[in-house]
Design a protein around this motif. Structure first.
Motif, PDB file in Angstrom:
ATOM      1  N   GLY A  86       0.713  -1.085  -0.062  1.00 16.77           N
ATOM      2  CA  GLY A  86       0.021  -0.072   0.160  1.00 16.77           C
ATOM      3  C   GLY A  86       1.004   1.258  -0.006  1.00 16.77           C
ATOM      4  O   GLY A  86       0.439   2.389   0.058  1.00 16.77           O
ATOM      5  N   TYR A  87       2.209   1.187  -0.111  1.00 12.05           N
ATOM      6  CA  TYR A  87       2.946   2.267  -0.304  1.00 12.05           C
ATOM      7  C   TYR A  87       3.639   2.472  -1.632  1.00 12.05           C
ATOM      8  O   TYR A  87       3.528   1.376  -2.481  1.00 12.05           O
ATOM      9  N   GLU A 142       3.504   8.854   2.607  1.00 10.89           N
ATOM     10  CA  GLU A 142       4.553   7.874   3.361  1.00 10.89           C
ATOM     11  C   GLU A 142       5.021   6.692   2.369  1.00 10.89           C
ATOM     12  O   GLU A 142       4.212   6.228   1.432  1.00 10.89           O
ATOM     13  N   VAL A 143       6.450   6.563   2.515  1.00  8.30           N
ATOM     14  CA  VAL A 143       6.652   5.244   1.690  1.00  8.30           C
ATOM     15  C   VAL A 143       6.846   4.209   2.274  1.00  8.30           C
ATOM     16  O   VAL A 143       7.149   3.018   1.836  1.00  8.30           O
ATOM     17  N   VAL A 163      11.068  20.497   1.866  1.00  4.93           N
ATOM     18  CA  VAL A 163      11.329  19.618   0.920  1.00  4.93           C
ATOM     19  C   VAL A 163      12.327  18.443   2.047  1.00  4.93           C
ATOM     20  O   VAL A 163      13.264  18.783   2.143  1.00  4.93           O
ATOM     21  N   TYR A 164      11.777  17.549   2.493  1.00  2.00           N
ATOM     22  CA  TYR A 164      12.244  16.538   3.431  1.00  2.00           C
ATOM     23  C   TYR A 164      11.941  15.190   3.384  1.00  2.00           C
ATOM     24  O   TYR A 164      10.583  14.812   3.029  1.00  2.00           O
ATOM     25  N   VAL A 165      12.628  14.360   3.887  1.00  2.00           N
ATOM     26  CA  VAL A 165      12.194  12.883   4.391  1.00  2.00           C
ATOM     27  C   VAL A 165      12.249  12.923   5.760  1.00  2.00           C
ATOM     28  O   VAL A 165      13.198  13.369   6.361  1.00  2.00           O
ATOM     29  N   ASP A 166      11.227  12.194   6.333  1.00  2.00           N
ATOM     30  CA  ASP A 166      11.447  11.958   8.089  1.00  2.00           C
ATOM     31  C   ASP A 166      11.568  10.417   8.100  1.00  2.00           C
ATOM     32  O   ASP A 166      10.682   9.480   7.610  1.00  2.00           O
ATOM     33  N   SER A 187       8.294   8.882   6.026  1.00  2.00           N
ATOM     34  CA  SER A 187       7.272   9.906   5.420  1.00  2.00           C
ATOM     35  C   SER A 187       8.058  10.900   4.625  1.00  2.00           C
ATOM     36  O   SER A 187       9.291  11.295   4.788  1.00  2.00           O
ATOM     37  N   TYR A 188       7.565  11.748   3.694  1.00  3.54           N
ATOM     38  CA  TYR A 188       8.085  12.834   3.021  1.00  3.54           C
ATOM     39  C   TYR A 188       7.287  13.849   2.622  1.00  3.54           C
ATOM     40  O   TYR A 188       5.892  14.001   2.888  1.00  3.54           O
TER      41      TYR A 188
END
Lengths: 394, 394, 394
Positions: free
Chosen positions: C12-13, C58-59, C82-85, C64-65
């Motif tokens: 689902g990602y 979310e990936v 602009v980031y990834v968490d 998440s991004y």
């Protein structure tokens, strides 16, 4: 204890849809010597004429929004329609705030995704087009009429901004569907007026021969398609235009014409006068028709009976247009030019168009344009232009 | 009475999906004195190397589109792949119209989201890459082969535009999957050719040492990563390149190599010749493999067995590459330079890479690059480069 | 035989949501003669202050991004967040990589979509705001506290890029919810510190009077809203700021205050010192309240009980603010200015605000600002400013 406020998530708002389209064009020029001398050597071009992405949706039952950017226009990206709509404000009508196409001209109000030809007709150069401001609009007479009036800052730049202690304008357009018969049998009458006081008291009118970029491309050092007519920068008090629209359809055939008359009150006290007009006809060979869009007062796109592919050939349309734009006037006084220098020029275009619509959202368009140009510096010059476009929208 | 045309809404078209990714990079340079003297002081950089958003979907059973913009590239945003695809046109193959990566080179055809290293190998400087035009392509031999041929305007700028009465090119690439065994056991052979007549008769070949910006950053006054090799602007009649590709995989191991040979016919009548090549190997320590993508003729990404988090450590890969780009030639005649000034330079890179893929869509990459540079003005200079990247795509 | 790796599609990602908002503003200035003389003639402006589109999702379960661009800011588009968490990295906390608002200041951490006034208070000029780097952050004490620390390259340009062999900074913010009673009864305490070594050893502090553009608009030749206070470019070793936050709410009432103290170690060996503060109160007349957002340590937006339309009048809020920014210092030494030239100026603003929230996602805001300015070249000058905003977010 005080309640916290309503839960916005429960209502199913906001909604968002992503849309977009692009126009990939190829343009080829053949100029006679006089034309190349007076406007310069027009280069063959392959380019994205328009490439837009938008988000639209509703944030409440009576409030919607639209945000559209063009990645191909000067500005890259340029602000297109970016506004919020509040429906039925105080029973007067709908209110729009932001940047939008100001209500003036039938051709200008037709979506570029649904144009019969690659570009709008020459007199569109008179329309104020997109500006930042506020608009009131609605339909009337059981959707047989539309009215719209807008006030805005003028001129608005490609980023939706305007500044200056002066610099205001207003525009209005009214339409009436005189006849609304079965089988796409319609007769449309319309008219509009716009008054503009440009900030910096500076105005300019100009046009390419209905191909290529129509605005200043300030990011490129080389501007590939020259303006064929151009008043030069005018020191202007104000800039006014009125127009009338007459159009009709019967099944797969549509005819449409407009006439524009413009005046510019120059700071030197004289008034320069200009005019332009066009008439066009189109016929869908495969029998589909362009429906009349009652809430906008324009004709829309046709959708093929069968898509191109194994099952069919899509829809095919032919079209013709005559248009002219006369920017000559004895009182024209461009900044820095000698008095009486009527330099704007007069341009006439004859266009033949062929449209192949593969399906509802894909179209290949082909235009052949013959341009007749009269300018003081080079009378009676000619150019032939071939232009092709691939359009996909979603 | 005539029917209005089909209802496009009923067919479930158009569809739209929003995708995107970004590369956040940090680059650190250590140059010896000779290197700093010949290419300038390379600054440490933290930047977004790429940051893209795209919309893609279908507008009919046989017509699809792709619109992708990069917000980090010069142009900001730059046009990336913006095209419409019509499948099986007249039983010849698929037709693509718009801007796209012209078919030439295995490394160039590999998506930047699936590269083994941070950047493509040095000889990619020879590829025409993205241009505006038209392409015919398809697979053959039961998907064991691919073919593609494209004609386009050259060079196309970052906004997808090209102009000029000259300025055309063509490119073609063919691939063959020689062996297609179980468990990712493959052997690939490929080759390509491109011929380009640049508008303005101007050509330039250059490259950074496989890090940082690879194109002219015309919006910044300071260009942070210098070109290590650079022919200068050449007055060129045409520019031709041929290449061969050889690659194979076995489970988690992939090996890939290409050789390029380029000629530039200069306006002074002489021909300059250049060449470049690379060979790379990679191995996924955690056992996953990079699958061969049959319709593109390249290797793709690997997906971890277990995501990083409570359950696992993600996937880990090591890789090595040797590449060189030789832009020296006795006949090289840059505009304004004395005759015989072979100023391009020759660059060799040794790269070691470590990739940590947290999950299918998140990757941290680390590259150590040792660059050996020979230029007339400074022989045998060296630079060490450390580069790290965070990538997320969706 | 080796397995190929997990199937990412089954999980689902990735997920993706498109969001956005815009601020369409109109600003009118009335300056006394002294003010017009010292800062120049401020033009009336209609503009898009902000116009943003973003994709987030979310990936994986723990990654998440967020990608957000502003089409109205200088840079057009500018990189925003602009980031990834990555959540819960090694049990320390959450890790953020990319460009983000560095953790410093309660006003700066409040979303521009949820501001009480059109713009943040004057001392926000001290905050490093968005930079490219890495952040560690989390909540603590059962969500009664937040902590965050970030290291980054400084200064980062509007495209998210930074270069130079120097140019680093760090920032940290900690908050504590001292009281958390029923019915939005809260008491908040917070503080922060930031240390910055600018690349190029160049620093500048300046501010408009809480309206209009707050950053250099390098694409426009005419910058419509002048900076009222401005240190000029300082040759700076480093730039440090500390601040304290105190805020509380009770039902529909919120009060919030911050004090900032900044020092700049100049290359000439002297230290310049500056300070600023603000205090504001707001009250929702229709009874809704602004909730405290525990994971961010700020107050959010209020949502009307009933939407504007047939059923209701929406939500109405009044607010007042006093703020000042003192950029005078005897040791201030702008580049090129004579020693001891304390040219920064001191500005005080009194603001009265009226907010009409039609529904959860639409707001019209009205601000009246009286600005008192003291500059060496023109003591005791005044300006009155009227500003209106239409905001819609989705």
């Amino acid at each position: 204890c005080c309640p916290p406020g309503a839960d916005p998530a429960g209502a199913g708002y906001p909604t968002v849809t992503v849309n977009g389209f692009f126009h990939a064009d190829a343009i080829f020029f053949a100029q006679d010597a006089a034309n190349a001398a007076v406007v310069g050597d027009a280069q063959d071009v392959a380019d994205f004429r328009r490439a837009r992405l938008s988000a639209k949706g509703e944030v409440a039952e009576n409030v919607s929004y639209f945000m559209e950017y063009d990645f191909a226009f000067p500005g890259r990206p340029s602000f297109m329609d970016v506004y919020v709509d509040v429906a039925d404000l105080a029973s007067i009508g709908n209110v729009r705030i932001g940047q939008f196409r100001t209500p003036f001209g039938m051709d200008a109000m037709t979506s570029v995704k649904e144009l019969t030809f690659l570009e709008r007709a020459l007199p569109t150069a008179f329309a104020p087009f997109r500006q930042i401001g506020i608009e009131l609009y609605d339909t009337a007479l059981d959707e047989r009429a539309t009215w719209a009036v807008a006030g805005y800052r003028f001129p608005t730049n490609v980023f939706g901004n305007a500044s200056g202690d002066s610099g205001y304008g207003c525009a209005t357009r009214e339409t009436l569907l005189l006849y609304d018969g079965p089988c796409n049998h319609t007769l449309h009458l319309g008219g509009g007026f716009t008054y503009n006081q440009p900030s910096g008291n500076s105005a300019i009118l100009r046009s390419t021969p209905e191909v290529g970029f129509s605005q200043l491309d300030f990011n490129s050092t080389v501007f590939p398609v020259p303006f064929f007519v151009d008043t030069g920068t005018l020191a202007a008090e104000n800039f006014q235009v009125m127009n009338v629209e007459l159009a009709g359809s019967r099944g797969p055939a549509v005819a449409q014409a407009e006439f524009y008359f413009a005046t510019i009150d120059q700071l030197n006290g004289t008034q320069a006068r200009f005019h332009g007009a066009y008439a066009q006809v189109s016929y869908v060979l495969t029998g589909e028709y362009r429906p009349y869009l009652k809430n906008q007062g324009v004709y829309g796109r046709f959708t093929p009976h069968t898509n191109y592919g194994k099952a069919g050939i899509g829809g095919w349309e032919i079209a013709g247009r005559y248009s002219y734009l006369d920017l000559n006037d004895a009182d024209l006084a461009p900044v820095g030019a000698p008095p009486g220098f009527a330099a704007g020029g007069a341009l006439q275009d004859l266009t033949f168009g062929l449209n192949w619509r593969l399906n509802a959202n894909t179209e290949f368009q082909f235009n052949y344009i013959h341009a007749f140009l009269d300018r003081p510096a080079g009378d009676n010059s000619d150019a032939d232009i071939l232009a092709a476009r691939a359009q996909v929208d979603f």
